[in-house]
Design a protein around this motif. Structure first.
Motif, PDB file in Angstrom:
ATOM      1  N   GLY A   1      50.533  34.055  41.864  1.00 25.84           N
ATOM      2  CA  GLY A   1      48.975  33.969  41.048  1.00 25.84           C
ATOM      3  C   GLY A   1      49.727  34.447  39.625  1.00 25.84           C
ATOM      4  O   GLY A   1      50.435  34.067  39.307  1.00 25.84           O
ATOM      5  N   TYR A   2      48.965  35.490  39.124  1.00 21.90           N
ATOM      6  CA  TYR A   2      49.625  35.751  38.307  1.00 21.90           C
ATOM      7  C   TYR A   2      51.028  36.622  37.869  1.00 21.90           C
ATOM      8  O   TYR A   2      51.177  37.355  38.583  1.00 21.90           O
ATOM      9  CB  TYR A   2      48.667  36.732  37.295  1.00 21.90           C
ATOM     10  CG  TYR A   2      48.552  37.337  36.011  1.00 21.90           C
ATOM     11  CD1 TYR A   2      48.963  37.101  35.084  1.00 21.90           C
ATOM     12  CD2 TYR A   2      49.199  38.939  35.640  1.00 21.90           C
ATOM     13  CE1 TYR A   2      49.281  37.419  33.458  1.00 21.90           C
ATOM     14  CE2 TYR A   2      49.950  39.437  34.823  1.00 21.90           C
ATOM     15  CZ  TYR A   2      49.436  38.334  32.991  1.00 21.90           C
ATOM     16  OH  TYR A   2      49.923  39.202  31.950  1.00 21.90           O
TER      17      TYR A   2
ATOM     18  N   ALA B   1      56.040  35.563  39.037  1.00 23.96           N
ATOM     19  CA  ALA B   1      54.731  34.854  38.978  1.00 23.96           C
ATOM     20  C   ALA B   1      55.603  34.896  40.665  1.00 23.96           C
ATOM     21  O   ALA B   1      54.343  35.158  41.483  1.00 23.96           O
ATOM     22  CB  ALA B   1      53.992  34.019  38.846  1.00 23.96           C
TER      23      ALA B   1
ATOM     24  N   PHE C   1      42.717  30.289  30.375  1.00 23.67           N
ATOM     25  CA  PHE C   1      44.206  31.622  30.117  1.00 23.67           C
ATOM     26  C   PHE C   1      45.067  31.114  28.714  1.00 23.67           C
ATOM     27  O   PHE C   1      45.617  32.239  28.275  1.00 23.67           O
ATOM     28  CB  PHE C   1      45.308  31.074  31.757  1.00 23.67           C
ATOM     29  CG  PHE C   1      46.425  31.422  31.789  1.00 23.67           C
ATOM     30  CD1 PHE C   1      46.063  32.835  32.346  1.00 23.67           C
ATOM     31  CD2 PHE C   1      47.409  31.600  31.121  1.00 23.67           C
ATOM     32  CE1 PHE C   1      47.008  33.796  32.493  1.00 23.67           C
ATOM     33  CE2 PHE C   1      48.616  32.626  30.947  1.00 23.67           C
ATOM     34  CZ  PHE C   1      48.342  33.812  32.097  1.00 23.67           C
TER      35      PHE C   1
ATOM     36  N   ASP D   1      50.010  31.792  35.508  1.00 23.77           N
ATOM     37  CA  ASP D   1      49.224  31.604  36.251  1.00 23.77           C
ATOM     38  C   ASP D   1      48.782  30.658  36.313  1.00 23.77           C
ATOM     39  O   ASP D   1      49.429  29.278  37.073  1.00 23.77           O
ATOM     40  CB  ASP D   1      47.747  32.313  35.594  1.00 23.77           C
ATOM     41  CG  ASP D   1      46.888  33.525  36.374  1.00 23.77           C
ATOM     42  OD1 ASP D   1      47.069  33.201  38.290  1.00 23.77           O
ATOM     43  OD2 ASP D   1      46.180  33.641  35.839  1.00 23.77           O
TER      44      ASP D   1
END
Length: 217
Positions: free
Chosen positions: A10-11, A127, A39, A28
């Motif tokens: 994810g982020y 991440a 984004f 991300d």
């Protein structure tokens, strides 16, 4: 559907200082090109005062959408190195933006390539990397007297149970890797001596953490 692929959890965010320039990596997971562009634009608006906001992404079916943007850095010294790190890590559905605040020391073309590549690696590590493997949901319907046996065997085989339904019989919904459904179905039939009704009810991805050299340590 793709049966399995690697992507970011994810982020993630990481920051490096290289020859007095600040490099801030933003990462991300993005399932569409629209999400990737949104984004990138979000980061650029947040860092409107940065010297550069360079970006790259890979998304789309079979990674067909791959784009890189140098955002004013010399051609091929920013966006392409970011993209190459994503590709070298064999990642899909991933976007990376590297924000740079110039510190007064020019890095040269080779220095920029190394700096953007190193920053991308740091962002991906922050991440986290996962594997997404496609599984088929198998609904097994049988008498209540068999529930303990079925559950114990599924647990021992490390098969994930996603749901249980209780009516006049019990239905256990378990996951089998797509392409290997027959293996689990045969086992369920054996464990119940054939007193089971089996139905495939759809698909979902199962995520597991993976370690990639240079990213996860």
């Amino acid at each position: 559907m793709v049966t399995n692929y690697h992507t970011v959890r994810g982020y993630g965010q990481a920051e490096l200082e290289i020859n007095k320039s600040r490099f801030i990596a933003y990462v991300d997971r993005v399932e569409t090109e629209e999400a990737a562009l949104t984004f990138i634009e979000k980061i650029r608006k947040h860092h409107w005062d940065a010297t550069h906001n360079c970006a790259a992404y890979i998304t789309g079916e079979h990674d067909r959408l791959q784009k890189a943007d140098d955002d004013g850095e010399p051609s091929g010294t920013a966006g392409r190195p970011i993209l190459e790190v994503i590709k070298k890590s064999a990642l899909s559905t991933t976007v990376v933006v590297i924000t740079r605040y110039f510190g007064g020391i020019k890095l040269g073309a080779g220095g920029l390539v190394r700096a953007y590549g190193k920053s991308t690696t740091a962002g991906l590590a922050a991440a986290g990397i996962i594997e997404r493997q496609l599984h088929t949901r198998i609904a097994a319907c049988f008498d209540y007297t068999l529930l303990g046996t079925v559950e114990n065997n599924l647990r021992n085989q490390q098969v994930q149970i996603v749901d249980k339904l209780f009516t006049d019989q019990v239905t256990v919904i378990a996951l089998a890797p797509t392409g290997q459904e027959n293996i689990l179905e045969t086992k369920l039939t054996d464990w119940t001596s054939g007193r089971v009704s089996l139905t495939q009810t759809g698909h979902e991805y199962v995520e597991t953490s993976v370690r990639l050299p240079g990213l996860n340590g």
